[in-house]
Design a protein around this motif. Sequence first.
Motif, PDB file in Angstrom:
ATOM      1  N   TYR A 119       9.281   2.851   7.528  1.00  0.00           N
ATOM      2  CA  TYR A 119      10.756   3.290   7.243  1.00  0.00           C
ATOM      3  C   TYR A 119      10.654   4.988   7.415  1.00  0.00           C
ATOM      4  O   TYR A 119      10.065   5.693   6.539  1.00  0.00           O
ATOM      5  CB  TYR A 119      11.323   3.221   5.838  1.00  0.00           C
ATOM      6  CG  TYR A 119      11.725   1.765   5.526  1.00  0.00           C
ATOM      7  CD1 TYR A 119      12.732   1.116   5.644  1.00  0.00           C
ATOM      8  CD2 TYR A 119      10.743   1.020   4.580  1.00  0.00           C
ATOM      9  CE1 TYR A 119      13.057  -0.123   5.531  1.00  0.00           C
ATOM     10  CE2 TYR A 119      11.260  -0.074   4.208  1.00  0.00           C
ATOM     11  CZ  TYR A 119      12.430  -0.785   4.657  1.00  0.00           C
ATOM     12  OH  TYR A 119      12.619  -1.848   4.383  1.00  0.00           O
ATOM     13  N   ALA A 142       5.591   1.312   4.838  1.00  0.00           N
ATOM     14  CA  ALA A 142       5.870   0.519   3.604  1.00  0.00           C
ATOM     15  C   ALA A 142       4.798  -0.681   3.580  1.00  0.00           C
ATOM     16  O   ALA A 142       4.346  -1.182   2.550  1.00  0.00           O
ATOM     17  CB  ALA A 142       7.304  -0.031   3.582  1.00  0.00           C
ATOM     18  N   PRO A 144       0.518  -2.783  -7.225  1.00  0.00           N
ATOM     19  CA  PRO A 144       1.113  -1.695  -8.266  1.00  0.00           C
ATOM     20  C   PRO A 144       2.739  -1.524  -7.667  1.00  0.00           C
ATOM     21  O   PRO A 144       2.946  -1.879  -6.560  1.00  0.00           O
ATOM     22  CB  PRO A 144       0.246  -0.561  -8.240  1.00  0.00           C
ATOM     23  CG  PRO A 144      -0.481  -0.609  -6.880  1.00  0.00           C
ATOM     24  CD  PRO A 144      -0.634  -2.130  -6.686  1.00  0.00           C
ATOM     25  N   GLY A 166       4.199  -2.277  -1.537  1.00  0.00           N
ATOM     26  CA  GLY A 166       5.120  -2.934  -0.246  1.00  0.00           C
ATOM     27  C   GLY A 166       5.180  -4.429  -0.474  1.00  0.00           C
ATOM     28  O   GLY A 166       5.624  -5.073   0.571  1.00  0.00           O
ATOM     29  N   LYS A 167       5.082  -4.944  -1.670  1.00  0.00           N
ATOM     30  CA  LYS A 167       5.313  -6.220  -1.929  1.00  0.00           C
ATOM     31  C   LYS A 167       6.904  -6.683  -1.579  1.00  0.00           C
ATOM     32  O   LYS A 167       6.996  -7.848  -0.820  1.00  0.00           O
ATOM     33  CB  LYS A 167       4.975  -6.774  -3.211  1.00  0.00           C
ATOM     34  CG  LYS A 167       3.792  -6.366  -3.863  1.00  0.00           C
ATOM     35  CD  LYS A 167       3.664  -6.604  -5.424  1.00  0.00           C
ATOM     36  CE  LYS A 167       4.660  -5.954  -6.314  1.00  0.00           C
ATOM     37  NZ  LYS A 167       4.453  -4.438  -6.406  1.00  0.00           N
ATOM     38  N   HIS A 181       4.667  -8.540  -9.904  1.00  0.00           N
ATOM     39  CA  HIS A 181       4.094  -7.380 -10.450  1.00  0.00           C
ATOM     40  C   HIS A 181       3.334  -7.827 -11.669  1.00  0.00           C
ATOM     41  O   HIS A 181       2.178  -7.361 -11.788  1.00  0.00           O
ATOM     42  CB  HIS A 181       5.250  -6.401 -10.911  1.00  0.00           C
ATOM     43  CG  HIS A 181       4.764  -5.050 -11.190  1.00  0.00           C
ATOM     44  ND1 HIS A 181       4.317  -4.138 -10.439  1.00  0.00           N
ATOM     45  CD2 HIS A 181       4.231  -4.555 -12.547  1.00  0.00           C
ATOM     46  CE1 HIS A 181       3.700  -3.101 -11.064  1.00  0.00           C
ATOM     47  NE2 HIS A 181       3.721  -3.389 -12.359  1.00  0.00           N
TER      48      HIS A 181
HETATM   49  P1  ATP Z   1       7.847  -2.270  -6.617  1.00  0.00           P
HETATM   50  O1  ATP Z   1       6.867  -3.133  -7.302  1.00  0.00           O
HETATM   51  O2  ATP Z   1       7.995  -0.858  -7.375  1.00  0.00           O
HETATM   52  O3  ATP Z   1       9.050  -3.192  -6.494  1.00  0.00           O
HETATM   53  P2  ATP Z   1       6.888  -2.893  -3.902  1.00  0.00           P
HETATM   54  O4  ATP Z   1       5.448  -3.274  -4.074  1.00  0.00           O
HETATM   55  O5  ATP Z   1       7.941  -3.914  -4.063  1.00  0.00           O
HETATM   56  O6  ATP Z   1       7.119  -1.860  -5.553  1.00  0.00           O
HETATM   57  P3  ATP Z   1       8.364  -1.787  -1.791  1.00  0.00           P
HETATM   58  O7  ATP Z   1       9.375  -1.702  -2.586  1.00  0.00           O
HETATM   59  O8  ATP Z   1       8.250  -2.478  -0.663  1.00  0.00           O
HETATM   60  O9  ATP Z   1       6.919  -1.752  -2.744  1.00  0.00           O
HETATM   61  O10 ATP Z   1       8.295  -0.173  -1.333  1.00  0.00           O
HETATM   62  C1  ATP Z   1       6.906   0.113  -0.447  1.00  0.00           C
HETATM   63  C2  ATP Z   1       7.182   1.667   0.129  1.00  0.00           C
HETATM   64  O11 ATP Z   1       8.250   1.503   0.965  1.00  0.00           O
HETATM   65  C3  ATP Z   1       7.701   2.359  -0.884  1.00  0.00           C
HETATM   66  O12 ATP Z   1       7.120   3.897  -0.798  1.00  0.00           O
HETATM   67  C4  ATP Z   1       9.124   2.502  -1.041  1.00  0.00           C
HETATM   68  O13 ATP Z   1       9.619   3.905  -1.417  1.00  0.00           O
HETATM   69  C5  ATP Z   1       9.324   2.403   0.637  1.00  0.00           C
HETATM   70  N1  ATP Z   1      10.700   1.827   0.908  1.00  0.00           N
HETATM   71  C6  ATP Z   1      11.062   0.667   0.484  1.00  0.00           C
HETATM   72  N2  ATP Z   1      12.065   0.170   0.976  1.00  0.00           N
HETATM   73  C7  ATP Z   1      12.564   1.401   1.896  1.00  0.00           C
HETATM   74  C8  ATP Z   1      13.579   1.863   2.361  1.00  0.00           C
HETATM   75  N3  ATP Z   1      14.736   0.794   2.642  1.00  0.00           N
HETATM   76  N4  ATP Z   1      13.779   2.857   2.887  1.00  0.00           N
HETATM   77  C9  ATP Z   1      12.847   4.012   2.876  1.00  0.00           C
HETATM   78  N5  ATP Z   1      11.537   3.599   2.221  1.00  0.00           N
HETATM   79  C10 ATP Z   1      11.553   2.466   1.703  1.00  0.00           C
END
Ligand code: ATP
Length: 268
Positions: free
Chosen positions: A32, A37, A56, A60-61, A222
């Motif tokens: 992104y 991500a 955590p 990126g999950k 999580h």
């Molecule tokens: P959580 O447990 O907090 O939901 P996660 O493991 O699911 O975290 P993601 O939501 O996939 O992680 O995010 C991974 C990275 O990508 C983060 O830095 C997030 O800010 C970024 N990110 C996710 N979606 C977008 C988007 N639509 N636009 C820009 N950055 C994004």
Amino acid sequence: MAADTTTATAPDPRGSGAGAPVLVIDEVGKRYGGVQAVDGISLTLHAGERIGVIGPNGAGKTTLFKMIAGDVIPTSGSIQLFAKDVTRIGAARRARMGVGRTFQISNLFRDMTVLDNVRVAARGGSAKARVFWWPQRANDAVSNRAIDALAQVGLHGRRDDIVSDLSHGEQRQLEIAMALVGEPQILLLDEPAAGLSAVERVTLKQLIEELPRTLPILLIEHDMSLALGLTDRVMCMENGRHVVTGTPDEVRSNETVKEIYLGRRDKR
Ligand code: ATP
């Protein structure tokens, strides 16, 4: 195709009866703007297997889940479902191919009954399906399938209640029933325990445990103990990258996982 990221030393917990691959994620990435991500993740889910993806906040999950479900198109790598390349195929077509999934943000019609929510899901679950919705006989085929799905998640007795009267945990159970009513060939669960109380987590864990073993499940979660308690293999991610994949015991005892996920080293 890149090798599966399973650690070389990890024994296959499914033994010699391992099924064919149903989902093959190959070096998948999503960028992104300036944020990578997800960065080169590979993972294979086999018939009858249950895999957890942990990590955590920001690991990126969710982005990985969205690429598997078809909500987000990867910027690199490929995804195969049932031996078909679906990398650029959207969520609706993947659903028709047999992907059942839950949503992190509730997808429920809160002013309708529990049973009607599952009946709408059985008809495709779209807003359009709801606009043309009308009550039907209690014993039509769609209702029967919906009632079966509710029984699978322990909500049979609440089928005539309005969704807004359900507890948070029961709403999660309902979301799983809505995923099951389409008789999926693979089930994707997106942080199903998020926001649930300890008691509700126990109920949720039990219902996932009791789903048919023939249904392959990929669980993004999580809550590490829930993911490790429900799955045959677990992949841990951090900052979009793969950290380790192995059996729950291997992941639980992995020093890197302890450090990055639990924020501490083993003090033994
Ligand atoms: P959580 O447990 O907090 O939901 P996660 O493991 O699911 O975290 P993601 O939501 O996939 O992680 O995010 C991974 C990275 O990508 C983060 O830095 C997030 O800010 C970024 N990110 C996710 N979606 C977008 C988007 N639509 N636009 C820009 N950055 C994004």
